[in-house]
Structures are given as C-alpha cells and as structure tokens.
Enzyme design. Structure first.
Site, PDB file in Angstrom:
ATOM      1  N   LEU A  21     -21.465 -11.348  11.403  1.00  0.00           N
ATOM      2  CA  LEU A  21     -22.832 -11.054  11.861  1.00  0.00           C
ATOM      3  C   LEU A  21     -23.597 -12.356  12.107  1.00  0.00           C
ATOM      4  O   LEU A  21     -23.780 -13.164  11.194  1.00  0.00           O
ATOM      5  CB  LEU A  21     -23.574 -10.211  10.832  1.00  0.00           C
ATOM      6  CG  LEU A  21     -22.864  -8.939  10.369  1.00  0.00           C
ATOM      7  CD1 LEU A  21     -23.809  -8.094   9.534  1.00  0.00           C
ATOM      8  CD2 LEU A  21     -22.339  -8.136  11.564  1.00  0.00           C
ATOM      9  N   ARG A  35     -36.767 -17.840   8.508  1.00  0.00           N
ATOM     10  CA  ARG A  35     -37.072 -18.707   7.373  1.00  0.00           C
ATOM     11  C   ARG A  35     -36.612 -20.153   7.606  1.00  0.00           C
ATOM     12  O   ARG A  35     -37.011 -21.059   6.890  1.00  0.00           O
ATOM     13  CB  ARG A  35     -36.424 -18.156   6.086  1.00  0.00           C
ATOM     14  CG  ARG A  35     -37.112 -16.911   5.544  1.00  0.00           C
ATOM     15  CD  ARG A  35     -36.284 -16.202   4.476  1.00  0.00           C
ATOM     16  NE  ARG A  35     -35.201 -15.408   5.053  1.00  0.00           N
ATOM     17  CZ  ARG A  35     -34.335 -14.690   4.331  1.00  0.00           C
ATOM     18  NH1 ARG A  35     -34.411 -14.684   3.004  1.00  0.00           N
ATOM     19  NH2 ARG A  35     -33.383 -13.997   4.928  1.00  0.00           N
ATOM     20  N   ASP A  53     -24.050 -16.842   8.191  1.00  0.00           N
ATOM     21  CA  ASP A  53     -24.844 -17.879   7.509  1.00  0.00           C
ATOM     22  C   ASP A  53     -24.319 -18.182   6.104  1.00  0.00           C
ATOM     23  O   ASP A  53     -25.065 -18.671   5.265  1.00  0.00           O
ATOM     24  CB  ASP A  53     -26.317 -17.466   7.457  1.00  0.00           C
ATOM     25  CG  ASP A  53     -26.560 -16.227   6.591  1.00  0.00           C
ATOM     26  OD1 ASP A  53     -25.590 -15.595   6.145  1.00  0.00           O
ATOM     27  OD2 ASP A  53     -27.743 -15.904   6.364  1.00  0.00           O
ATOM     28  N   LYS A  72     -17.714 -51.273  24.816  1.00  0.00           N
ATOM     29  CA  LYS A  72     -17.826 -49.955  25.442  1.00  0.00           C
ATOM     30  C   LYS A  72     -16.770 -49.866  26.515  1.00  0.00           C
ATOM     31  O   LYS A  72     -16.641 -50.806  27.307  1.00  0.00           O
ATOM     32  CB  LYS A  72     -19.212 -49.766  26.057  1.00  0.00           C
ATOM     33  CG  LYS A  72     -19.403 -48.378  26.646  1.00  0.00           C
ATOM     34  CD  LYS A  72     -20.310 -48.367  27.849  1.00  0.00           C
ATOM     35  CE  LYS A  72     -19.650 -48.985  29.059  1.00  0.00           C
ATOM     36  NZ  LYS A  72     -20.428 -48.878  30.285  1.00  0.00           N
TER      37      LYS A  72
HETATM   38  C1  UD1 Z   1     -28.310  -9.607   3.485  1.00  0.00           C
HETATM   39  C2  UD1 Z   1     -28.070  -8.307   2.723  1.00  0.00           C
HETATM   40  C3  UD1 Z   1     -28.324  -8.545   1.246  1.00  0.00           C
HETATM   41  C4  UD1 Z   1     -27.438  -9.635   0.736  1.00  0.00           C
HETATM   42  C5  UD1 Z   1     -27.598 -10.892   1.577  1.00  0.00           C
HETATM   43  C6  UD1 Z   1     -26.526 -11.900   1.207  1.00  0.00           C
HETATM   44  C7  UD1 Z   1     -28.668  -6.449   4.221  1.00  0.00           C
HETATM   45  C8  UD1 Z   1     -29.689  -5.452   4.589  1.00  0.00           C
HETATM   46  N1  UD1 Z   1     -28.977  -7.280   3.232  1.00  0.00           N
HETATM   47  O1  UD1 Z   1     -29.685  -9.969   3.322  1.00  0.00           O
HETATM   48  O2  UD1 Z   1     -28.062  -7.348   0.504  1.00  0.00           O
HETATM   49  O3  UD1 Z   1     -27.740  -9.922  -0.612  1.00  0.00           O
HETATM   50  O4  UD1 Z   1     -27.443 -10.610   2.978  1.00  0.00           O
HETATM   51  O5  UD1 Z   1     -26.708 -13.117   1.874  1.00  0.00           O
HETATM   52  O6  UD1 Z   1     -27.605  -6.471   4.820  1.00  0.00           O
HETATM   53  N2  UD1 Z   1     -27.922 -10.275  11.195  1.00  0.00           N
HETATM   54  C9  UD1 Z   1     -27.556  -9.683  12.387  1.00  0.00           C
HETATM   55  N3  UD1 Z   1     -28.384  -8.781  12.954  1.00  0.00           N
HETATM   56  C10 UD1 Z   1     -29.559  -8.425  12.393  1.00  0.00           C
HETATM   57  C11 UD1 Z   1     -29.921  -9.006  11.162  1.00  0.00           C
HETATM   58  C12 UD1 Z   1     -29.076  -9.919  10.580  1.00  0.00           C
HETATM   59  O7  UD1 Z   1     -26.501 -10.010  12.934  1.00  0.00           O
HETATM   60  O8  UD1 Z   1     -30.249  -7.598  12.971  1.00  0.00           O
HETATM   61  C13 UD1 Z   1     -27.036 -11.289  10.611  1.00  0.00           C
HETATM   62  C14 UD1 Z   1     -27.730 -12.632  10.467  1.00  0.00           C
HETATM   63  O9  UD1 Z   1     -27.511 -13.439  11.600  1.00  0.00           O
HETATM   64  C15 UD1 Z   1     -27.053 -13.222   9.243  1.00  0.00           C
HETATM   65  C16 UD1 Z   1     -26.636 -12.013   8.447  1.00  0.00           C
HETATM   66  O10 UD1 Z   1     -26.671 -10.904   9.323  1.00  0.00           O
HETATM   67  O11 UD1 Z   1     -25.900 -13.979   9.572  1.00  0.00           O
HETATM   68  C17 UD1 Z   1     -27.556 -11.769   7.255  1.00  0.00           C
HETATM   69  O12 UD1 Z   1     -28.875 -11.583   7.727  1.00  0.00           O
HETATM   70  P1  UD1 Z   1     -30.109 -11.969   6.819  1.00  0.00           P
HETATM   71  O13 UD1 Z   1     -31.338 -11.601   7.532  1.00  0.00           O
HETATM   72  O14 UD1 Z   1     -29.974 -13.371   6.363  1.00  0.00           O
HETATM   73  O15 UD1 Z   1     -29.880 -10.971   5.582  1.00  0.00           O
HETATM   74  P2  UD1 Z   1     -30.428 -11.149   4.136  1.00  0.00           P
HETATM   75  O16 UD1 Z   1     -31.870 -10.837   4.091  1.00  0.00           O
HETATM   76  O17 UD1 Z   1     -30.007 -12.452   3.607  1.00  0.00           O
HETATM   77 CA    CA Z   2     -28.973 -14.330   4.494  1.00  0.00          CA
END
Ligand code: UD1
Ligand code: CA
Length: 492
Positions: free
Chosen positions: A12, A19, A110, A358
C-alpha cells in the site's frame, strides 16, 4: 520454499502522508539510499509472490514510474477517490486476476525495515495455522498512533481499533497492529465488500476485516514480531531519521561481519546496496552511497563521500568526494580530491591534493599529484601531470578533449587548451600555454625568454632589506646568474 510462495503481495503506497509535511510523496523519501516504497518492494519480492501489486494514488505520476523503475514486473494498481487502507487493498485485488486464490500478503509502503525473512515467517505461521487472517503484531514501548489489537476473554484476536476511534481503555492496550498481514484471498475479498467508512477518519479501514472474519467464525491470529524496528512505520520526518539511523546501524554491522574494518560505526554511513571487501579500513566521517563497491585491503576516509564509485583492491581514498568514478587497484586518491562523473583512474595511479577530475581516463601508474583541473581528458599510462596544470576544456561555447600519451610529462603550471594532443613520451615545459599539439618525443615550450636586469634593486629599491641582502650576497659571484635556461620545472 517454493510451496510457501504466496499468491500475491499487495504493497500500500497510495496515502498522502500529510504528517510528513513535505512536497515529496512520503513513500519516495529515502533511507539507506533507497525509497521507502523501494524497501517495501524489495522485501515483497523476496518472498517470490506470484503477483506483486503496488497501490498508488497520491502523486501517482511520480510514484508509479519510480516503482516500475525499480521492478518492472510490479502491477501498478490505482486507488480511486475512496480513502483508506481497506479501499487500497480492494483496488490492489482488482488489478490482479479475478480468480486469485490462496494467500495474499499486505504490507505498507512506509515500513522500510521489514525484511523478506519476516514476511516468510508470517506466511509460514498463517499457512501452518490454517488462518483466514494473520496479522503481524508487536508491543512497542509507546503504542501511540497505531491501531490496538483487542483480544477476547480467551485471548483470541477480536478486532483492531484505530487510535482515533479507541476508547480510553483500548488506548491503554500495548499490543499494536503493524499493518502487515496474510489473508486468505476469498475471505479478504468478501470481507472488504462489507467494510464501511463509519469511523473517525471517514475511511475504509483494512483493519475492519479482522472483526468481520471473527464474526464469520473464521480463524484470526496475531503473529508477534519481537524486532520492533521491522514494524515501525515512517509517518513524520523524525521517524524517517530514526529508522534511517537504525537501518545504517544494521548495514554497517553487516559490513563488519563480512570483513570490513569500520573504525567508527557512528559516523559511517553506508547505503543498503554498498559492498566492502575484507580488511578494508573505513575511517570516521565516511559516507558511501548508491551502488558503490569497495574492494579488499583498501583505506577509505576519513571524511570521504563516495557515490556510485568502484574502488579496486588495495586502493586508498582519503578525504575525497567522488561520484560515478572508478579507482583502480592500488591507486591513491586524496587528500582533498574531487572526482566527478566519468573519472577512471588506472591501477597504481594517483590523484592527489586539490585535484578536480571530470570525464578523465587516467592510465595505469599515471599521476596527477597536485592542484590540477583535469576535465575531458585521456591520460596514458605512466604520464605525469605537474602541479597546477589546467586542462582548459571549455572555450565558452564548446567542450574539447585533451589526450596525453603514455609516459608524457607536463610541467607545472601549464595550461593545455583543448582540443589538444600531447604525444607519447613528449614533454611540456613548466608554465607553458599549450595551444598546438606536441608530437611524441618533442618538448613543447611556450614561455617568453627570461631577462635579468642588472642593478635594478640597487637603483629602484635602494635602502630596503632586499637591497642589503643583495649587496651581501653579491660578494658571492655565484649569486649572479646571467641568463636562465630551459628546464622542465616539474614537481614530484
Ligand atoms: C495503519 C493501520 C494501523 C496500524 C498502522 C501500522 C489502518 C486503518 N490502520 O495506520 O492499524 O497500526 O498502519 O503502521 O489500516 N494507504 C493507502 N491508501 C489509503 C491510505 C493509506 O495506500 O487510502 C497506505 C499508505 O500509503 C501507507 C499505508 O497505507 O503506506 C498506511 O497508511 P497510514 O495512513 O500511514 O496508516 P496508519 O494511520 O499508520
Ligand atoms: Ca503509517
């Protein structure tokens, strides 16, 4: 291992990463010389999935080509306007074959320290337990920000509750969801269809699949990973630096275990792909980036930055900045040298202090020891370029090349105006401005004749310390040197 090949890994990488407070998409920030999503793709590829999908949306035009540049076999899945990790996985599944069956692993773009070994451990635990959902859980000292793992009275995983949706009692839970999972494909597809957006963030949460699976009486397990670094996500620039430092600690440690001598691991920065041979000493303040490879028995540093540089066995590179350069075996570079792209120093050659190169191919045993600019040049084996030589490669409009033949000798403080050829074994007298070619074996000299004016100091600087010194010295007839002669005037 082949029987453990999951049907797919979905990474994902579509989120905004607000942030981070950055105009660079979060997953394109780098640690250890590789983007966050690059680390995720590499770990995913390591479990040899049948399909590997990366879900993108935010800054898609940057993220998608970047990912394909790293791994052309990745399937890019576009997330639509519906937000959330659950929707992201749905879009990932839509980009894969409709009859996909078996284990689907989901990871986060991430979470850069996650390794393929850990993912394999997850797949093994999931398949051994016959699970419908297996999530990677951990218990960090501070669970703030993570989804909490809620367990029932029997200790079974019941649900995951996001920080923003959690009750005070749930916030006190220490066990967190790392965002890495193995799912049974059919269950995942069906459960996602039921997930809504009725939560604090108005998003379709992937984490809701856990409670749905439980509601259907399907087995849900948590796979505990003790190495907390592997499950830590980057959400802001403080975490980026924290994880970057830990990745570096691991990379430097691996280099030492492979035989490198690192004097000060704390000030040595190695990108993840760098290799260093046995008994090479890396001194403090050294950064080695990109696809650099360092041979064995070398001395690198202190205070040296190498990017995509190849260093042969036994070479030394001291207080130097170099990029896209090759340093041959046994060659010496530095201190205070600047090697720009296209520099190739032959075996046993030398690039010394305050020398900039160079696009310069410098032959075996050739020496450019002091204070020189050497651009767009081809220098033959064993040639010597005197101190302060400038290869004037630019006439303000076009760049020209200079060729210096084997064992040629260019005297100090010469300027060689390109395009120019100095033949093999030719000499150039010190202080010459070389504006025509010098054939093999010739001496090129463009100096004006020296003229010594007798009695000048006595007439024009009478009474000065110079005058006194000259009068004392001229008691010695050897001090009066009638006319200078041509000398090569080189330096060593
Ligand atoms: C998410 C989890 C949380 C977990 C945490 C671990 C959910 C709802 N929550 O929270 O339970 O503890 O990761 O790090 O899943 N992303 C998408 N599409 C979106 C939103 C996010 O692809 O619409 C991807 C982001 O690019 C990222 C990852 O999903 O790589 C996590 O997204 P992020 O918003 O960081 O989730 P957290 O709030 O950290
Ligand atoms: Ca995250």
């Amino acid at each position: 291992m082949s029987d453990l090949r999951p049907a797919a890994v979905i990474v994902l990488a579509a989120g905004e990463g607000t942030r981070m407070k950055s105009s660079i998409p979060k997953v394109l920030h780098t640690i250890g010389g590789r983007s966050l999503v690059g680390h995720a793709v590499r770990a995913a590829r390591g479990v040899q999935p049948q399909h590997l999908a990366v879900v993108v949306r935010h800054e898609r035009d940057q993220v998608a080509p970047h990912v394909l540049g790293l791994d052309a076999a990745v399937v890019i899945a576009d997330q639509d306007a519906v937000k959330g990790t659950g929707r992201a996985v749905e879009c990932g599944l839509e980009a894969l074959p409709a009859d996909l069956a078996g284990t689907v692993v989901v990871t986060m773009g991430d979470t850069p320290l996650l390794t393929a070994e850990t993912l394999l451990g997850l797949v093994r635990a999931h398949e051994d337990a016959g699970g419908a959902v297996t999530l990677v859980a951990s218990t960090p000292p501070d669970p703030t920000g993570y989804g909490r793992v809620v367990r029932d009275a029997e200790g079974g995983v019941q649900a995951i509750v996001e920080q923003k949706d959690a009750s005070p009692e749930q916030l006190a839970l220490r066990e967190v969801n790392s965002g890495i999972y193995a799912f049974e494909a059919a269950l995942l597809r069906e459960a996602l269809a039921e997930v809504g957006t009725d939560n604090a963030q108005g998003e379709k949460y992937l984490t809701d699949v856990v409670a749905i699976a439980r509601g259907r009486g399907r087995p849900v397990h948590a796979h505990l990973v003790a190495d907390l670094w592997q499950t830590e996500g980057v959400n802001d620039k403080v975490q980026l630096a924290r994880l970057g430092a830990e990745l570096n600690r691991r990379t430097v440690e691996a280099a030492m275990r492979a035989g490198a001598i690192v004097v000060d691991p704390a000030t040595t920065w190695l990108d993840a792909d760098v290799t260093i041979g046995r008994d090479t000493v890396v001194h403090p303040g050294t950064q080695i980036h990109g696809a650099s490879t360092i041979g064995s028995d070398c001395v690198i540093g202190p205070d040296t930055t190498l990017t995509d540089v190849e260093v042969g066995d036994g070479a030394s590179v001291v207080r130097t900045q170099a990029e896209l350069a090759v340093v041959g075996p046994g060659a010496t570079v530095g201190p205070f040298s600047f090697l720009r792209p296209g520099t190739r120093l032959g075996a046993g050659g030398k690039i010394g202090g305050f020398v900039e190169t160079k696009n310069a191919v410098i032959g075996d045993g050739a020496k450019v020891p002091h204070l020189t600019y050497c651009g767009d040049a081809m220098i033959g084996a064993g040639a010597n370029i005197g101190a302060g030589t400038i290869f004037a490669n630019y006439d303000g409009v076009t760049k020209g090349r200079t060729e210096v033949g084997a064992h040629a000798f260019v005297g100090s403080n010469s300027v060689v105006v390109a395009p120019r050829t100095i033949g093999a074994g030719a000499y150039v007298a010190a202080g010459s401005a070389v504006v025509s070619d010098v054939a093999p074996g010739q001496l090129g000299v463009t100096r004006a004749q020296q003229r010594n004016v007798d009695g000048w100091v006595a007439r024009r600087r009478a009474g000065t310390a110079s005058d006194t010194a000259a009068r004392e010295a001229s008691a010695d007839p050897a001090a009066v040197d009638p006319q200078s002669t041509d000398t090569e005037g080189g330096t060593r």
